[in-house]
Design a protein around this motif. Structure first.
Motif, PDB file in Angstrom:
ATOM      1  N   LEU A 217       7.935   7.892  14.689  1.00 45.89           N
ATOM      2  CA  LEU A 217       8.611   8.332  13.466  1.00 45.89           C
ATOM      3  C   LEU A 217       8.561   9.845  13.310  1.00 45.89           C
ATOM      4  CD1 LEU A 217       7.013   5.686  11.099  1.00 45.89           C
ATOM      5  CD2 LEU A 217       9.270   5.593  12.143  1.00 45.89           C
ATOM      6  N   PRO A 218       9.589  10.433  12.698  1.00 41.92           N
ATOM      7  CA  PRO A 218       9.521  11.869  12.404  1.00 41.92           C
ATOM      8  C   PRO A 218       8.479  12.096  11.309  1.00 41.92           C
ATOM      9  CG  PRO A 218      11.484  10.909  11.426  1.00 41.92           C
ATOM     10  CD  PRO A 218      10.831   9.822  12.222  1.00 41.92           C
ATOM     11  N   MET A 219       7.613  13.065  11.490  1.00 39.04           N
ATOM     12  CA  MET A 219       6.491  13.265  10.564  1.00 39.04           C
ATOM     13  C   MET A 219       6.537  14.636   9.911  1.00 39.04           C
ATOM     14  SD  MET A 219       4.469  10.554  10.829  1.00 39.04           S
ATOM     15  CE  MET A 219       4.242   9.189  11.929  1.00 39.04           C
ATOM     16  N   GLU A 220       7.633  14.955   9.254  1.00 37.19           N
ATOM     17  CA  GLU A 220       7.771  16.256   8.609  1.00 37.19           C
ATOM     18  C   GLU A 220       8.107  16.085   7.140  1.00 37.19           C
ATOM     19  OE1 GLU A 220      10.903  17.955  10.867  1.00 37.19           O
ATOM     20  OE2 GLU A 220       9.737  18.058  12.693  1.00 37.19           O
ATOM     21  N   ASP A 221       7.370  16.775   6.290  1.00 33.76           N
ATOM     22  CA  ASP A 221       7.632  16.790   4.843  1.00 33.76           C
ATOM     23  C   ASP A 221       7.763  15.390   4.243  1.00 33.76           C
ATOM     24  OD1 ASP A 221       7.601  19.577   4.697  1.00 33.76           O
ATOM     25  OD2 ASP A 221       9.709  19.697   5.275  1.00 33.76           O
ATOM     26  N   ILE A 222       6.778  14.536   4.503  1.00 35.30           N
ATOM     27  CA  ILE A 222       6.816  13.168   3.986  1.00 35.30           C
ATOM     28  C   ILE A 222       6.374  13.177   2.525  1.00 35.30           C
ATOM     29  CG2 ILE A 222       5.995  10.811   4.279  1.00 35.30           C
ATOM     30  CD1 ILE A 222       5.300  11.586   7.199  1.00 35.30           C
TER      31      ILE A 222
ATOM     32  N   LYS B  14      -1.092  10.542   8.029  1.00 34.39           N
ATOM     33  CA  LYS B  14      -2.238   9.785   8.536  1.00 34.39           C
ATOM     34  C   LYS B  14      -1.990   8.288   8.459  1.00 34.39           C
ATOM     35  CE  LYS B  14      -7.197   9.011   7.978  1.00 34.39           C
ATOM     36  NZ  LYS B  14      -7.086   7.927   8.900  1.00 34.39           N
ATOM     37  N   LYS B  15      -1.524   7.803   7.322  1.00 37.30           N
ATOM     38  CA  LYS B  15      -1.273   6.370   7.140  1.00 37.30           C
ATOM     39  C   LYS B  15      -0.177   5.878   8.085  1.00 37.30           C
ATOM     40  CE  LYS B  15      -4.114   5.183   3.847  1.00 37.30           C
ATOM     41  NZ  LYS B  15      -5.085   4.090   3.963  1.00 37.30           N
TER      42      LYS B  15
ATOM     43  N   GLU C 158       0.883  -1.166   0.000  1.00 41.08           N
ATOM     44  CA  GLU C 158       0.000   0.000   0.000  1.00 41.08           C
ATOM     45  C   GLU C 158       0.916   1.210   0.000  1.00 41.08           C
ATOM     46  OE1 GLU C 158      -3.297   2.241   2.834  1.00 41.08           O
ATOM     47  OE2 GLU C 158      -2.465   0.327   3.463  1.00 41.08           O
ATOM     48  N   VAL C 159       0.823   2.047  -1.033  1.00 44.23           N
ATOM     49  CA  VAL C 159       1.719   3.188  -1.185  1.00 44.23           C
ATOM     50  C   VAL C 159       0.880   4.456  -1.342  1.00 44.23           C
ATOM     51  CG1 VAL C 159       3.572   4.205  -2.561  1.00 44.23           C
ATOM     52  CG2 VAL C 159       3.412   1.714  -2.350  1.00 44.23           C
ATOM     53  N   VAL C 160       1.265   5.500  -0.607  1.00 42.17           N
ATOM     54  CA  VAL C 160       0.606   6.803  -0.746  1.00 42.17           C
ATOM     55  C   VAL C 160       1.683   7.875  -0.870  1.00 42.17           C
ATOM     56  CG1 VAL C 160      -1.518   6.178   0.470  1.00 42.17           C
ATOM     57  CG2 VAL C 160       0.396   7.068   1.770  1.00 42.17           C
ATOM     58  N   SER C 161       1.320   8.985  -1.494  1.00 38.93           N
ATOM     59  CA  SER C 161       2.237  10.106  -1.672  1.00 38.93           C
ATOM     60  C   SER C 161       1.566  11.392  -1.229  1.00 38.93           C
ATOM     61  CB  SER C 161       2.645  10.235  -3.141  1.00 38.93           C
ATOM     62  OG  SER C 161       3.351   9.092  -3.550  1.00 38.93           O
TER      63      SER C 161
END
Length: 101
Positions: A39-44, A23-24, A13-16
């Motif tokens: 996990l770091p959640m910046e500019d994913i 969210k995922k 399952e891949v999202v961009s």
């Protein structure tokens, strides 16, 4: 790292995009019983999870963390262990990664 991701991309399952990736990522951490702030959640840019292989990736615009493996030992579920590409590892209390829980 990109070639390693490519080997697990099939069937994953891949999202961009930053918002959906955040969210995922949080949803998956919660599903796996891991702290939501792990996990770091910046500019994913890209997030993927291959349930068959158990491989998960998160690609960010800027390098934040040189961790190649994160796991919670069954014998010590209150600890989270991080391993780097050089083989160094360290364990921390899982509560340190809670997101205001």
């Amino acid at each position: 790292m990109a070639s390693l991701i490519e080997t697990h991309r099939s069937g994953a399952e891949v999202v961009s995009g930053d918002a959906i990736c955040r969210k995922k990522s949080v949803d998956l951490l919660e599903e796996l019983g891991l702290p939501k702030g792990l996990l770091p959640m910046e500019d994913i840019q890209d997030f993927g999870y291959n349930r068959t292989t158990g491989f998960m990736w998160l690609v960010q615009r800027k390098k934040k963390l040189s961790v190649v493996e994160v796991y919670v030992p069954e014998a010590s579920p209150e600890k989270v262990t991080f391993k780097t590409g050089t083989g160094l590892s360290d364990s921390f209390d899982a509560t340190a990664f809670a997101l205001g829980e």
